[in-house]
Design a protein around this motif. Sequence first.
Motif, mmCIF file in Angstrom:
data_model
loop_
_atom_site.group_PDB
_atom_site.id
_atom_site.type_symbol
_atom_site.label_atom_id
_atom_site.label_comp_id
_atom_site.label_asym_id
_atom_site.label_seq_id
_atom_site.Cartn_x
_atom_site.Cartn_y
_atom_site.Cartn_z
ATOM 1 N N ALA A 272 2.633 -12.059 14.737
ATOM 2 C CA ALA A 272 1.275 -11.012 14.520
ATOM 3 C C ALA A 272 1.129 -10.509 13.367
ATOM 4 O O ALA A 272 0.267 -10.446 12.535
ATOM 5 N N PHE A 273 2.287 -9.825 12.723
ATOM 6 C CA PHE A 273 2.260 -9.434 11.502
ATOM 7 C C PHE A 273 2.239 -10.435 10.446
ATOM 8 O O PHE A 273 1.533 -10.137 9.425
ATOM 9 N N LEU A 274 2.796 -11.513 10.639
ATOM 10 C CA LEU A 274 2.861 -12.487 9.474
ATOM 11 C C LEU A 274 1.650 -12.898 9.427
ATOM 12 O O LEU A 274 1.233 -13.755 8.200
ATOM 13 N N ALA A 275 0.658 -13.103 10.426
ATOM 14 C CA ALA A 275 -0.618 -13.692 10.208
ATOM 15 C C ALA A 275 -1.576 -12.972 9.348
ATOM 16 O O ALA A 275 -2.546 -13.445 8.878
ATOM 17 N N LEU A 276 -1.123 -11.650 8.979
ATOM 18 C CA LEU A 276 -1.816 -10.799 7.850
ATOM 19 C C LEU A 276 -1.773 -11.424 6.705
ATOM 20 O O LEU A 276 -2.433 -11.293 5.539
ATOM 21 N N LEU A 277 -0.589 -12.544 6.354
ATOM 22 C CA LEU A 277 -0.608 -13.394 4.964
ATOM 23 C C LEU A 277 -1.980 -14.032 5.042
ATOM 24 O O LEU A 277 -2.161 -14.600 3.815
ATOM 25 N N ASP B 269 0.761 -1.052 -0.016
ATOM 26 C CA ASP B 269 -0.005 0.027 0.098
ATOM 27 C C ASP B 269 0.771 1.230 -0.120
ATOM 28 O O ASP B 269 1.954 1.291 0.645
ATOM 29 N N ASN B 270 0.195 2.468 -0.748
ATOM 30 C CA ASN B 270 1.209 3.473 -0.822
ATOM 31 C C ASN B 270 1.604 4.151 0.406
ATOM 32 O O ASN B 270 2.294 5.152 0.610
ATOM 33 N N SER B 271 0.949 3.806 1.785
ATOM 34 C CA SER B 271 1.047 4.443 2.782
ATOM 35 C C SER B 271 2.213 3.643 3.821
ATOM 36 O O SER B 271 2.267 3.756 4.803
ATOM 37 N N ILE B 272 2.495 2.512 3.140
ATOM 38 C CA ILE B 272 3.404 1.693 3.963
ATOM 39 C C ILE B 272 4.689 2.210 4.530
ATOM 40 O O ILE B 272 5.070 1.927 5.861
ATOM 41 N N ALA C 278 0.194 -7.720 1.839
ATOM 42 C CA ALA C 278 1.490 -7.169 1.591
ATOM 43 C C ALA C 278 1.978 -6.411 2.835
ATOM 44 O O ALA C 278 3.222 -6.281 2.875
ATOM 45 N N MET C 279 1.399 -5.748 3.395
ATOM 46 C CA MET C 279 1.564 -5.291 4.774
ATOM 47 C C MET C 279 2.395 -6.058 5.428
ATOM 48 O O MET C 279 3.337 -5.750 6.443
ATOM 49 N N GLY C 280 1.921 -7.062 5.980
ATOM 50 C CA GLY C 280 2.219 -8.260 6.861
ATOM 51 C C GLY C 280 3.887 -8.462 6.848
ATOM 52 O O GLY C 280 4.468 -8.103 7.745
#
Length: 722
Positions: A298-303, A237-240, A312-314
Amino acid sequence: MFRAIGRFAVHRPWLTIAGWLIAAVALAMLAPGLKSTTDETEFLPSHYESVQAGKLQENAFPKTEQPSAIAVFQRADGGKLTTADRADVARIAAGLQDKHREGIAKVATSPQAVSPNGEIALANIVAEKDKGKNPADETVPNAVKDLREDAKPLLKETRLKMGITGQAATALDSRESSGDTDAMIMMATLVLIVVLLLVIFRSPLIALMPVLIIAVVFMVALGLIGTAADLGGLKADNSISAILIVVLFGVGTDYILFLLFRYREELRAGTQPKEALVNSVARVGETIASAAGAVIVAFLALLLSTMGMMRAMGPSLAISVAVTLVAALTLVPAVFSLLGTKAFWPSKAWKKRPRTRLADGLGSLVARRPGVIAALSAAVLAVLAVGTFSFKAEFDTDSSLSSKLESVQAMKDLQRGFSAGQSDPAMVYVQSKSGAPLDKGALDTYKTKLEGVDGVGSATLTTTNPQGTVAQYSVVLKYRPTEDKAIELAGGPLRDAAHSTAPEGTKALVGGTSAVLSDVEKAVTHDYKLVFPVAGLAIMIILGLLLRSLVAPVYLMVSVALGFTATLGATVWLFQDLQHKHGLLFMLPVIVYLFVVAIGTDYNILMVARLREEVRRGVPAREAVRTAVARSTPTIASAAVILAGTFGVLMLADNSMLQQMGFAVAFGILLTAFVMAMLLVPTITSLLGHKAWWPGHQDAPRVAPPAHPSAPAWAETQEARR
């Protein structure tokens, strides 16, 4: 392992620092940049109808023109447009067309582009074919900005005023209004970090060093993320980049403080500087690694998310935290190995233990009254959590923009004469299943049926493809495209009617912004039910490995869940109930999850790890709680205030969505730190006693305590340890 890592970094500081600098420069020069996009259809799986509609449109109508913005004309006195006024509208539209702004195919109006009440006239601003597809391309928004200036001399000596609204205009106004906010956030973050570290350590070097270290970490992380995205074909995302800055400053400052507070504690115990650094890495390295591991999983769970934006953010956030972890265990010790005790200059306070009356008093209170403190803490969180039941997701992101913006005001003016959906209609596509040409009579009948749907302003058969097998309808809704009613209509009654009344032998697909947001809503609901439980389970496993216990991770995660719902509930009460907002940002639960649950868990881990350390020394349970709370409180409080303050600045923005995000994260971080980590977690651990560490033996004393802890010998031993 952590002692070995610390020893290498401390005794080979120049090699360690050189390695980081080389990596930062090489990645900054060679790593590919992020491929950003904000097209919602690219973030949804192909089985969603709005995505299928978009692909059908691209294949059947590759040259179809859709306005990216709309110029809205009205008389300055609010009256009806005269014949002369309408002539002026045509002249101004032609004048804007003659400017040939980059990215703009044409600016066109017609006698039919006047509202039924005669008060509003429109001119469509059509983007070039390849420029209007991706909202991340700033060419069209920049052209809109130029057209606004171009219109000023053309409007002189007329009785007209003009405003530009629509997707490109909203994107422009949103970008420009958020630009000052981004700068404000960055400045506030830097000021908060520098000022708070100056207050805590009274040293300009320590105040500035984390900022420099995190800058290097940011360069490395961004390069690795770009490389991973290029190799894996990910889109961010362009805000990453903005999110990465916040995450790195928040997590990085936390880990640096964890290490520095322990380093200062070792120095006060009389340990030589280099050995003190090695001991610090050895003792808090596992805590930092576990905290980082919890955030990473926790972030990788976004996959597991169905939305490409979240997938993509995860990995991006996970990579940034992993880089921060490595920096905390290597770069930070190496830098402070070179500085030695000069890092604390000009303060001499590091040589003696300060009188931390508040921290000591809190530690004593928690140790003396664990049951009362636990009950009160849980009650506060439970009461706040009640508000969660009233949470309503808001997908109308345009409503968060300031009413002073031209695109917002022009949209209100447009609605005085036309349906609110005029600027961005829903699109209905009818496709022949057999490949035979569509029946024109059936298409006209179908148009009438679409207009009969409650909430639809008008439906127009705009075109058919050359083969006559696909027809496109422009369906103008009575509501703004991003409004809840439009989203519900496009994903419900309109879609149902389009399917059920489609001509025989055809299939119908509904697309457009409202339909896309309806599918996004479904995807978000799915993600909440899947991602959160998986992330919670993964964090529990990491806590279990750190603590060698099956019991502690359970009550820690229960407290985290309680903190999550309390944060969301408090936000609901403030914005929905007190400020009477229609709903809250639909991404808010994910944002709270990312920054409160994931990062805030660091404080719980730090507290429990210190409790475990004290218990393993053979300290009685009550004394262990008192010491752990007293020693950990300054670290946790400092880190939490910095992170919460960074997000709290968002509340100053003239955007309700940013205000909601700022309050939720700031309040959640403070709640996690000051209620959960300092009060609830240590008191529950104290009440459970030996059971908290089952089935491990973490409370088995390595050094046998004396028979009478109150004896002078025990007191002297404890003082020596401090």
